[in-house]
Design a protein around this motif. Structure first.
Motif, PDB file in Angstrom:
ATOM      1  N   TYR A  54       0.854  -1.187   0.000  1.00  0.00           N
ATOM      2  CA  TYR A  54       0.000   0.000   0.000  1.00  0.00           C
ATOM      3  C   TYR A  54       0.890   1.236   0.000  1.00  0.00           C
ATOM      4  O   TYR A  54       2.000   1.199   0.548  1.00  0.00           O
ATOM      5  N   PRO A  55       0.402   2.335  -0.544  1.00  0.00           N
ATOM      6  CA  PRO A  55       1.147   3.592  -0.402  1.00  0.00           C
ATOM      7  C   PRO A  55       1.256   3.959   1.080  1.00  0.00           C
ATOM      8  O   PRO A  55       0.394   3.602   1.888  1.00  0.00           O
ATOM      9  N   ILE A  56       2.299   4.682   1.404  1.00  0.00           N
ATOM     10  CA  ILE A  56       2.518   5.140   2.783  1.00  0.00           C
ATOM     11  C   ILE A  56       2.309   6.649   2.822  1.00  0.00           C
ATOM     12  O   ILE A  56       2.921   7.394   2.053  1.00  0.00           O
ATOM     13  N   LEU A  57       1.430   7.069   3.718  1.00  0.00           N
ATOM     14  CA  LEU A  57       1.182   8.486   3.958  1.00  0.00           C
ATOM     15  C   LEU A  57       1.824   8.871   5.276  1.00  0.00           C
ATOM     16  O   LEU A  57       2.075   8.026   6.136  1.00  0.00           O
ATOM     17  N   VAL A  58       2.049  10.161   5.447  1.00  0.00           N
ATOM     18  CA  VAL A  58       2.444  10.699   6.743  1.00  0.00           C
ATOM     19  C   VAL A  58       1.479  11.840   7.053  1.00  0.00           C
ATOM     20  O   VAL A  58       1.097  12.605   6.155  1.00  0.00           O
ATOM     21  N   ALA A  59       1.035  11.879   8.298  1.00  0.00           N
ATOM     22  CA  ALA A  59       0.149  12.950   8.752  1.00  0.00           C
ATOM     23  C   ALA A  59       0.454  13.215  10.221  1.00  0.00           C
ATOM     24  O   ALA A  59       0.795  12.300  10.971  1.00  0.00           O
ATOM     25  N   HIS A  60       0.315  14.461  10.610  1.00  0.00           N
ATOM     26  CA  HIS A  60       0.585  14.837  11.999  1.00  0.00           C
ATOM     27  C   HIS A  60      -0.601  14.457  12.885  1.00  0.00           C
ATOM     28  O   HIS A  60      -1.752  14.545  12.469  1.00  0.00           O
ATOM     29  N   SER A  61      -0.308  14.082  14.117  1.00  0.00           N
ATOM     30  CA  SER A  61      -1.349  13.701  15.083  1.00  0.00           C
ATOM     31  C   SER A  61      -2.420  14.769  15.240  1.00  0.00           C
ATOM     32  O   SER A  61      -3.584  14.454  15.468  1.00  0.00           O
ATOM     33  N   GLY A  62      -2.031  16.015  15.129  1.00  0.00           N
ATOM     34  CA  GLY A  62      -2.976  17.111  15.290  1.00  0.00           C
ATOM     35  C   GLY A  62      -3.757  17.442  14.034  1.00  0.00           C
ATOM     36  O   GLY A  62      -4.613  18.319  14.055  1.00  0.00           O
ATOM     37  N   TYR A  63      -3.477  16.745  12.933  1.00  0.00           N
ATOM     38  CA  TYR A  63      -4.156  17.013  11.667  1.00  0.00           C
ATOM     39  C   TYR A  63      -4.284  15.708  10.888  1.00  0.00           C
ATOM     40  O   TYR A  63      -3.727  15.552   9.808  1.00  0.00           O
ATOM     41  N   LEU A  64      -5.001  14.752  11.481  1.00  0.00           N
ATOM     42  CA  LEU A  64      -5.211  13.466  10.827  1.00  0.00           C
ATOM     43  C   LEU A  64      -6.332  13.613   9.822  1.00  0.00           C
ATOM     44  O   LEU A  64      -7.519  13.566  10.165  1.00  0.00           O
ATOM     45  N   ASP A  65      -5.927  13.813   8.578  1.00  0.00           N
ATOM     46  CA  ASP A  65      -6.873  14.088   7.510  1.00  0.00           C
ATOM     47  C   ASP A  65      -6.141  13.834   6.201  1.00  0.00           C
ATOM     48  O   ASP A  65      -4.934  14.040   6.115  1.00  0.00           O
ATOM     49  N   PHE A  66      -6.874  13.407   5.191  1.00  0.00           N
ATOM     50  CA  PHE A  66      -6.224  13.175   3.902  1.00  0.00           C
ATOM     51  C   PHE A  66      -5.684  14.473   3.318  1.00  0.00           C
ATOM     52  O   PHE A  66      -4.628  14.474   2.682  1.00  0.00           O
ATOM     53  N   GLU A  67      -6.382  15.558   3.538  1.00  0.00           N
ATOM     54  CA  GLU A  67      -5.933  16.856   3.032  1.00  0.00           C
ATOM     55  C   GLU A  67      -4.598  17.263   3.645  1.00  0.00           C
ATOM     56  O   GLU A  67      -3.774  17.897   2.997  1.00  0.00           O
ATOM     57  N   GLY A  68      -4.377  16.901   4.891  1.00  0.00           N
ATOM     58  CA  GLY A  68      -3.151  17.278   5.587  1.00  0.00           C
ATOM     59  C   GLY A  68      -2.057  16.233   5.503  1.00  0.00           C
ATOM     60  O   GLY A  68      -0.995  16.407   6.090  1.00  0.00           O
ATOM     61  N   SER A  69      -2.304  15.156   4.774  1.00  0.00           N
ATOM     62  CA  SER A  69      -1.303  14.093   4.687  1.00  0.00           C
ATOM     63  C   SER A  69      -0.445  14.243   3.440  1.00  0.00           C
ATOM     64  O   SER A  69      -0.808  14.938   2.501  1.00  0.00           O
ATOM     65  N   VAL A  70       0.693  13.562   3.463  1.00  0.00           N
ATOM     66  CA  VAL A  70       1.624  13.569   2.341  1.00  0.00           C
ATOM     67  C   VAL A  70       1.993  12.119   2.038  1.00  0.00           C
ATOM     68  O   VAL A  70       2.300  11.347   2.953  1.00  0.00           O
ATOM     69  N   ARG A  71       1.967  11.767   0.764  1.00  0.00           N
ATOM     70  CA  ARG A  71       2.416  10.428   0.348  1.00  0.00           C
ATOM     71  C   ARG A  71       3.935  10.450   0.321  1.00  0.00           C
ATOM     72  O   ARG A  71       4.539  11.250  -0.397  1.00  0.00           O
ATOM     73  N   VAL A  72       4.549   9.553   1.105  1.00  0.00           N
ATOM     74  CA  VAL A  72       6.006   9.555   1.217  1.00  0.00           C
ATOM     75  C   VAL A  72       6.667   8.321   0.619  1.00  0.00           C
ATOM     76  O   VAL A  72       7.887   8.296   0.446  1.00  0.00           O
ATOM     77  N   ALA A  73       5.883   7.287   0.338  1.00  0.00           N
ATOM     78  CA  ALA A  73       6.463   6.065  -0.235  1.00  0.00           C
ATOM     79  C   ALA A  73       5.367   5.236  -0.884  1.00  0.00           C
ATOM     80  O   ALA A  73       4.186   5.362  -0.535  1.00  0.00           O
ATOM     81  N   ASP A  74       5.787   4.378  -1.796  1.00  0.00           N
ATOM     82  CA  ASP A  74       4.852   3.457  -2.448  1.00  0.00           C
ATOM     83  C   ASP A  74       4.796   2.106  -1.754  1.00  0.00           C
ATOM     84  O   ASP A  74       3.981   1.259  -2.111  1.00  0.00           O
ATOM     85  N   SER A  75       5.682   1.901  -0.764  1.00  0.00           N
ATOM     86  CA  SER A  75       5.727   0.625  -0.058  1.00  0.00           C
ATOM     87  C   SER A  75       6.362   0.809   1.317  1.00  0.00           C
ATOM     88  O   SER A  75       7.041   1.812   1.576  1.00  0.00           O
ATOM     89  N   PHE A  76       6.173  -0.199   2.164  1.00  0.00           N
ATOM     90  CA  PHE A  76       6.776  -0.176   3.486  1.00  0.00           C
ATOM     91  C   PHE A  76       8.302  -0.164   3.376  1.00  0.00           C
ATOM     92  O   PHE A  76       8.979   0.604   4.062  1.00  0.00           O
ATOM     93  N   LEU A  77       8.852  -0.991   2.490  1.00  0.00           N
ATOM     94  CA  LEU A  77      10.302  -1.035   2.327  1.00  0.00           C
ATOM     95  C   LEU A  77      10.843   0.306   1.832  1.00  0.00           C
ATOM     96  O   LEU A  77      11.868   0.794   2.335  1.00  0.00           O
TER      97      LEU A  77
END
Length: 179
Positions: free
Chosen positions: A138-161
């Motif tokens: 699955y793609p890996i997103l990163v989001a801050h605890s204070g802004y858990l939302d797709f709008e506030g997230s960033v895709r950082v990888a295409d896989s866990f590895l």
């Protein structure tokens, strides 16, 4: 996978999960939310004096399997703290995985996603399970605890590895989005 060669620092490498622990994890990580978990969400909101604007009894976890590379990692180290370059990882153990996803209210704010850990600065590493797996990942997103939302997230990888092989901090990755 040679995980020892991926991470430059292992601040807290734990004993790997056993086959039985992995089996139990597969069977329970995405079961229906329990009355005890619902009550913990209610109690947390009561302690902070905030109303609950949603119904935790309606929550559900993605009914999908987790990537095999992630399961292999859990067999190597059942959670733990690692670093590669400026990228810091605080992976949840099998027992913490569901607990933290409920505590951070992922089924409410980022439906079809689950957090597998954090970076030490309030950012979650998230499996984005809105789509089917591609090459068992699955793609890996990163989001801050204070802004858990797709709008506030960033895709950082295409896989866990790929996430684990990265070297930039999540703060830098988040900054790219906003600048």
């Amino acid at each position: 996978m040679e995980w020892d060669k991926i991470f430059e620092d292992a601040f807290e490498k734990r004993e790997g999960a056993s086959n039985q622990e992995i089996y139990n994890f597969h069977e329970t990580w995405n079961t229906q939310i329990s009355d005890l978990e619902i009550q913990s969400v209610i109690d947390t909101h009561a302690q902070t004096g905030s109303d609950i604007p949603f119904a935790p009894s309606q929550w559900s976890f993605p009914q999908k399997k987790l990537p095999s590379t992630y399961i292999e990692f859990l067999q190597y180290s059942n959670g733990g703290d690692f670093q590669r370059g400026d990228r810091y990882f605080q992976f949840f153990s099998i027992t913490q995985f569901r607990e933290y996803n409920v505590a951070y209210e992922f089924p409410e704010y980022m439906k079809h996603c689950v957090s597998m850990g954090m970076d030490g600065y309030g950012n979650h590493y998230i499996f984005d399970m809105r789509e089917e797996m591609t090459d068992n990942e699955y793609p890996i997103l990163v989001a801050h605890s204070g802004y858990l939302d797709f709008e506030g997230s960033v895709r950082v990888a295409d896989s866990f590895l790929e996430l684990c092989m990265g070297r930039t901090s999540m703060s830098d990755e988040m900054d790219k989005r906003w600048h």
